[in-house]
Motif scaffolding. Structure first.
Motif: not given
Length: 88
Positions: A6-12, A82-86
């Motif tokens: 993903n191009f947006s800031p995220h965690w994997v 799973h890609n997610f943001t905090i």
């Protein structure tokens, strides 16, 4: 091929469903250092090799390039990605 999800800031978060060969490679380089359009022309440095083991999970910052190697000895390598943001 080394990539980001993903191009947006995220965690994997990768969760390995089965034990297999075909390591996940996590590279030291990030999208901040090398744009995605130029990564195929670069030699990347391996930060970690993660062996797929049933029940194992790995969490990393999504700005790091990574890739999964195909299994050779096993028929399947199954991982849930799973890609997610905090929220801050």
């Amino acid at each position: 091929s080394p990539h980001i999800d993903n191009f947006s800031p995220h965690w994997v978060l990768l969760y390995y469903v089965n034990t297999s060969d075909g390591d996940t490679l996590l590279f030291k380089e990030t999208t901040e250092e090398i744009p995605l359009s130029q990564v195929s022309n670069q030699t990347l440095n391996i930060k970690a090799k993660i062996k797929p083991k049933k029940g194992r999970a790995v969490l990393f910052n999504g700005k790091h390039y990574h890739c999964g190697c195909p299994p050779i000895e096993n028929e399947y390598r199954i991982a849930i990605n799973h890609n997610f943001t905090i929220k801050e």
